[in-house]
Write a protein that holds these residues in place. Sequence first.
Motif, PDB file in Angstrom:
ATOM      1  N   THR A  32       0.816  -1.151   0.019  1.00  0.00           N
ATOM      2  CA  THR A  32       0.105  -0.113   0.045  1.00  0.00           C
ATOM      3  C   THR A  32       0.862   1.115  -0.054  1.00  0.00           C
ATOM      4  O   THR A  32       1.686   1.294   0.913  1.00  0.00           O
ATOM      5  CB  THR A  32      -0.982  -0.073   1.200  1.00  0.00           C
ATOM      6  OG1 THR A  32      -1.611  -1.171   1.337  1.00  0.00           O
ATOM      7  CG2 THR A  32      -1.838   1.164   1.225  1.00  0.00           C
ATOM      8  N   ARG A  34       1.539   5.493  -1.129  1.00  0.00           N
ATOM      9  CA  ARG A  34       1.093   6.914  -1.128  1.00  0.00           C
ATOM     10  C   ARG A  34       1.879   7.393  -2.533  1.00  0.00           C
ATOM     11  O   ARG A  34       2.936   7.454  -2.545  1.00  0.00           O
ATOM     12  CB  ARG A  34       1.136   7.741  -0.084  1.00  0.00           C
ATOM     13  CG  ARG A  34       0.225   7.368   1.110  1.00  0.00           C
ATOM     14  CD  ARG A  34       0.470   8.264   2.318  1.00  0.00           C
ATOM     15  NE  ARG A  34       0.134   9.663   2.057  1.00  0.00           N
ATOM     16  CZ  ARG A  34      -1.043  10.147   2.707  1.00  0.00           C
ATOM     17  NH1 ARG A  34      -1.953   9.300   3.263  1.00  0.00           N
ATOM     18  NH2 ARG A  34      -1.451  11.405   2.370  1.00  0.00           N
ATOM     19  N   LYS A  89      -3.883   6.615  -3.208  1.00  0.00           N
ATOM     20  CA  LYS A  89      -3.452   5.405  -2.504  1.00  0.00           C
ATOM     21  C   LYS A  89      -3.213   4.346  -3.385  1.00  0.00           C
ATOM     22  O   LYS A  89      -4.205   3.967  -4.138  1.00  0.00           O
ATOM     23  CB  LYS A  89      -4.248   4.771  -1.382  1.00  0.00           C
ATOM     24  CG  LYS A  89      -4.197   3.562  -0.768  1.00  0.00           C
ATOM     25  CD  LYS A  89      -5.018   3.384   0.473  1.00  0.00           C
ATOM     26  CE  LYS A  89      -6.302   2.759  -0.226  1.00  0.00           C
ATOM     27  NZ  LYS A  89      -7.281   2.180   0.882  1.00  0.00           N
ATOM     28  N   LEU A 118      -7.372   9.849  -2.149  1.00  0.00           N
ATOM     29  CA  LEU A 118      -7.077  10.039  -0.793  1.00  0.00           C
ATOM     30  C   LEU A 118      -7.585  11.733  -0.612  1.00  0.00           C
ATOM     31  O   LEU A 118      -7.731  12.440  -1.490  1.00  0.00           O
ATOM     32  CB  LEU A 118      -5.549  10.092  -0.104  1.00  0.00           C
ATOM     33  CG  LEU A 118      -5.010   8.805  -0.433  1.00  0.00           C
ATOM     34  CD1 LEU A 118      -3.422   8.909  -0.027  1.00  0.00           C
ATOM     35  CD2 LEU A 118      -5.638   7.846   0.831  1.00  0.00           C
ATOM     36  N   THR A 247       0.935   3.429   6.490  1.00  0.00           N
ATOM     37  CA  THR A 247       0.994   4.089   5.416  1.00  0.00           C
ATOM     38  C   THR A 247      -0.046   4.923   5.121  1.00  0.00           C
ATOM     39  O   THR A 247       0.035   6.068   4.405  1.00  0.00           O
ATOM     40  CB  THR A 247       1.099   3.192   3.901  1.00  0.00           C
ATOM     41  OG1 THR A 247       2.432   2.383   4.003  1.00  0.00           O
ATOM     42  CG2 THR A 247       1.341   4.200   2.673  1.00  0.00           C
ATOM     43  N   VAL A 248      -1.455   4.833   5.081  1.00  0.00           N
ATOM     44  CA  VAL A 248      -2.518   5.493   5.059  1.00  0.00           C
ATOM     45  C   VAL A 248      -2.908   6.679   5.963  1.00  0.00           C
ATOM     46  O   VAL A 248      -3.111   7.704   5.462  1.00  0.00           O
ATOM     47  CB  VAL A 248      -3.750   4.515   4.817  1.00  0.00           C
ATOM     48  CG1 VAL A 248      -5.205   5.274   4.490  1.00  0.00           C
ATOM     49  CG2 VAL A 248      -3.710   3.212   3.785  1.00  0.00           C
TER      50      VAL A 248
END
Length: 281
Positions: A32, A34, A89, A118, A247-248
């Motif tokens: 995952t 960005r 994302k 995002l 990461t989110v």
Amino acid sequence: MINYNGTIQPTDTKQLTFNNRGFKFGDALFETIRVIDGKVIFAEEHYLRLMASMRIMRMEIPMEYTLEFFESEILKLVEATGFKNKPLKIRFNVFRNDGGLYAPTTNDVTFYIQANLLTNPFYIMDDAPYEVDLYKDFYQAPGLLSSIKTNNKALQVVGSVYAKENDLHNCLILNTDKSVVEALNGNLFLVKGTTVKTPPLKDGCLNGIIRKQVLAILKKIEGYTIEETSISPFELQKADELFITNTVVGIQPITKYRKKTYTNSFSKGLLGKLNAVVRLG
């Protein structure tokens, strides 16, 4: 749109078969990631983790799977979505090709990449309540397989159902030694006075990309001791702060665990430093 093995296709294109090994056996990996303003954030870290995970899973790594290839295939999809200047994302999936039962007939792989918008390009934090508890129905096994991102996330799925049923925002996972390993969706950090602890990889926690960045930041903060060490459930209620990294969300402070409430001043300061690294990275 998706990027299926280098070809841009509509999201509803049916490519996976009923014999897909990721579907049948969880024989698949994912990252995952960005993307901000057309830049893949922490690209090298994600790439190296994926390659290491493929080796652990005994997947054949194609010669063309270089860092440049990894980034270019992600950006190919970003360009196709028309959201080049939007925060995205990315989920980069790799699965072993069809064939066999538990023992595969080939170690060759296929990849596909998905992209979702995002809300914010950088990490933000609010003071909304965030309550957790221990999830004790099932336990994480210590060891290398638990440190990689496979499609086998049964523990996280049933744990998330448990959290929803009990009006919790998240749960903390224990390993078979009854040490606290991580949250359902990220690594765990504990702050007590001037000591910051996080479980070591050998306990079974994910080898998180943001975990790595936060550890590097913490080592530069004077006056604090950083420990990668096992955490007992009894330590949770004695902590000043608990926070989750992924990461989110970047850094997610925990505000309540059972009857204990926590502050978030340290994690707020840390978030600013993480955003500075993201801007540079």
